[in-house]
Write an enzyme that holds these catalytic residues in place. Structure first.
Site, mmCIF file in Angstrom:
data_model
loop_
_atom_site.group_PDB
_atom_site.id
_atom_site.type_symbol
_atom_site.label_atom_id
_atom_site.label_comp_id
_atom_site.label_asym_id
_atom_site.label_seq_id
_atom_site.Cartn_x
_atom_site.Cartn_y
_atom_site.Cartn_z
ATOM 1 N N LYS A 130 5.875 -13.964 -1.567
ATOM 2 C CA LYS A 130 4.541 -12.565 -3.007
ATOM 3 C C LYS A 130 5.346 -12.328 -4.203
ATOM 4 O O LYS A 130 4.665 -12.563 -5.153
ATOM 5 C CB LYS A 130 4.933 -12.005 -1.852
ATOM 6 C CG LYS A 130 4.255 -10.136 -1.978
ATOM 7 C CD LYS A 130 2.452 -10.681 -2.507
ATOM 8 C CE LYS A 130 2.268 -8.773 -3.196
ATOM 9 N NZ LYS A 130 1.017 -9.516 -3.429
ATOM 10 N N PRO A 154 4.489 1.784 2.094
ATOM 11 C CA PRO A 154 4.640 1.279 0.717
ATOM 12 C C PRO A 154 6.373 0.419 0.070
ATOM 13 O O PRO A 154 5.956 -0.262 -0.475
ATOM 14 C CB PRO A 154 4.710 3.006 -0.122
ATOM 15 C CG PRO A 154 4.908 4.074 0.889
ATOM 16 C CD PRO A 154 4.678 2.744 2.061
HETATM 17 P P1 NAD Z 1 -0.228 3.694 -0.456
HETATM 18 O O1 NAD Z 1 1.072 4.135 -0.286
HETATM 19 O O2 NAD Z 1 -2.057 3.183 -0.888
HETATM 20 O O3 NAD Z 1 -0.353 3.807 1.288
HETATM 21 C C1 NAD Z 1 1.133 3.518 2.036
HETATM 22 C C2 NAD Z 1 0.581 4.991 2.890
HETATM 23 O O4 NAD Z 1 1.709 4.978 3.865
HETATM 24 C C3 NAD Z 1 0.617 6.147 2.930
HETATM 25 O O5 NAD Z 1 -1.014 6.526 3.409
HETATM 26 C C4 NAD Z 1 1.346 6.834 2.963
HETATM 27 O O6 NAD Z 1 1.379 7.857 4.042
HETATM 28 C C5 NAD Z 1 2.432 5.790 4.662
HETATM 29 N N1 NAD Z 1 3.876 5.827 4.771
HETATM 30 C C6 NAD Z 1 4.419 6.298 4.462
HETATM 31 N N2 NAD Z 1 6.103 7.010 4.878
HETATM 32 C C7 NAD Z 1 5.484 6.362 6.133
HETATM 33 C C8 NAD Z 1 6.113 6.847 6.850
HETATM 34 N N3 NAD Z 1 7.178 6.526 7.409
HETATM 35 N N4 NAD Z 1 5.365 6.721 8.587
HETATM 36 C C9 NAD Z 1 4.085 6.717 8.025
HETATM 37 N N5 NAD Z 1 3.650 6.325 7.191
HETATM 38 C C10 NAD Z 1 3.618 6.155 5.898
HETATM 39 O O7 NAD Z 1 -0.051 1.587 -0.718
HETATM 40 P P2 NAD Z 1 -1.451 0.874 -0.580
HETATM 41 O O8 NAD Z 1 -1.410 0.376 -1.912
HETATM 42 O O9 NAD Z 1 -1.757 0.876 0.466
HETATM 43 O O10 NAD Z 1 0.391 -0.417 -0.320
HETATM 44 C C11 NAD Z 1 0.790 -0.589 0.692
HETATM 45 C C12 NAD Z 1 1.737 -2.124 0.552
HETATM 46 O O11 NAD Z 1 0.654 -2.833 0.554
HETATM 47 C C13 NAD Z 1 3.273 -2.022 -0.186
HETATM 48 O O12 NAD Z 1 3.909 -2.582 -0.596
HETATM 49 C C14 NAD Z 1 2.011 -2.900 -1.780
HETATM 50 O O13 NAD Z 1 3.538 -3.555 -2.620
HETATM 51 C C15 NAD Z 1 1.391 -3.742 -0.764
HETATM 52 N N6 NAD Z 1 0.081 -3.809 -1.791
HETATM 53 C C16 NAD Z 1 -0.603 -3.696 -2.235
HETATM 54 C C17 NAD Z 1 -1.884 -4.009 -3.081
HETATM 55 C C18 NAD Z 1 -2.537 -3.110 -3.784
HETATM 56 O O14 NAD Z 1 -3.388 -3.552 -4.622
HETATM 57 N N7 NAD Z 1 -3.014 -1.923 -3.534
HETATM 58 C C19 NAD Z 1 -1.801 -5.310 -3.101
HETATM 59 C C20 NAD Z 1 -1.411 -6.009 -2.433
HETATM 60 C C21 NAD Z 1 0.006 -5.561 -2.063
#
Ligand code: NAD
Length: 295
Positions: free
Chosen positions: A170, A65
């Site tokens: 980004k 995240p």
């Molecule tokens: P999300 O919250 O759905 O997923 C994050 C995952 O990381 C979760 O499964 C969580 O359990 C895991 N996690 C958290 N802490 C952890 C740890 N200490 N060890 C292991 N796993 C851990 O977030 P997302 O939507 O998948 O986004 C991920 C990244 O991509 C972010 O930085 C976001 O800004 C970026 N992003 C997201 C999108 C979108 O549309 N969702 C688009 C572009 C970029």
């Protein structure tokens, strides 16, 4: 290839699925057990920690995240750097600040590990379809190593420069996107208040100098673009909370660089107010409601 993949959320899980489909053996780690169980059914191996996932892997990928999670997963006692082998390539795809990306990469380099930052655009739809854009900050050599694997999860793999530059690309793009959406919202709402048909107005803007992605592909006014979140109650797009996070990264990076981002700061406050109203879970184009009388 044996790949460690850590962070299997909305983006990471479909990315990992595409790598499994492409024939790779994945060592998986996440705090969420249910997503691990689901991916294990597809053939992934569940690891007990980031360290365990990295042990024996030929490549390490993380998709977390925010910066605090990246620091703990890479630098923690049971973190990736405690398990990864010397000379193994590594890449973090999370959206975080460029400074953290550089610091974690510097810690990796001390262990003989070349690490890239490669944040993505394209959303969850792009992650599922394998059509993401990767903005990669890496040496030319590391980019050449990563490119074929990233191409199994994305369509455009762009080398932006040295480590940290992927994050810069980004956050500059999303700074502009956050501002342009507010500009389009302001113009559409003014036109509506003054009495022009909003379809006609959008048509004029989209064939004139005001045209941009926020007006011609993702217009915030309901009904103007059938496929845009505005036409389905602002659901299922790019959440306002995520936009708020990215604007926070941009304004903080600007502060550190002594660079003014006047409109970015105003945009950040408008999305902040949206979040305060309890609308942070809606698509960011719902910012248009800041300009409309309650419906
Ligand atoms: P999300 O919250 O759905 O997923 C994050 C995952 O990381 C979760 O499964 C969580 O359990 C895991 N996690 C958290 N802490 C952890 C740890 N200490 N060890 C292991 N796993 C851990 O977030 P997302 O939507 O998948 O986004 C991920 C990244 O991509 C972010 O930085 C976001 O800004 C970026 N992003 C997201 C999108 C979108 O549309 N969702 C688009 C572009 C970029």
């Amino acid at each position: 290839m044996n790949i460690a993949f850590i962070g299997l959320g909305n983006m990471g899980a479909p990315m990992a699925r595409n790598l499994i489909k492409a024939g790779h053996q994945l060592n998986l780690f996440d705090l969420n057990q249910s997503v691990l169980a689901e991916l294990a059914q597809l053939g992934g191996r569940i690891s007990a920690s980031p360290k365990a996932a990295a042990e024996g892997a030929e490549l390490v990928i993380t998709m977390l995240p925010a910066a605090a999670h990246v620091r703990s997963v890479w630098l923690g006692e049971d973190g990736v750097l405690a398990g990864i082998g010397r000379g193994i390539p590594a890449v973090d795809c999370s959206t975080i600040d460029p400074q953290t990306a550089r610091e974690v990469a510097a810690a990796a380099a001390k262990q003989g590990v070349a690490m890239a930052d490669a944040p993505v655009s394209g959303g969850t739809g792009g992650a599922q379809a394998g059509t993401l854009t990767f903005m990669v900050g890496a040496s030319a050599e590391l980019f050449a190593t990563l490119q074929p694997v990233l191409a199994q999860m994305g369509r455009n793999i762009v080398h932006c420069g040295e480590v940290g530059t992927g994050q810069i690309a980004k956050i500059c793009n999303n700074l502009l996107l956050g501002i342009s959406m507010i500009g389009v919202s302001e113009a559409m709402a003014l036109g509506d208040a003054l009495g022009i048909d909003t379809q006609v107005l959008a048509g004029i803007i989209n064939s004139s100098t005001g045209r941009c992605w926020s007006s011609d592909t993702y217009n915030p006014w309901p009904g103007v673009i059938e496929t845009a979140p505005a036409s389905r109650g602002y659901t299922g797009g790019f959440g306002a909370e995520l936009m708020l996070k990215d604007l926070g990264l941009a304004t903080e990076a600007a502060r550190q660089a002594h660079q003014p981002v006047v409109l970015g700061a105003v945009a950040q406050q408008l999305y902040q107010a949206m979040s305060q109203r309890g609308e942070g879970g809606k698509d960011f184009s719902a910012i248009v409601n800041s300009y409309r009388k309650p419906q």
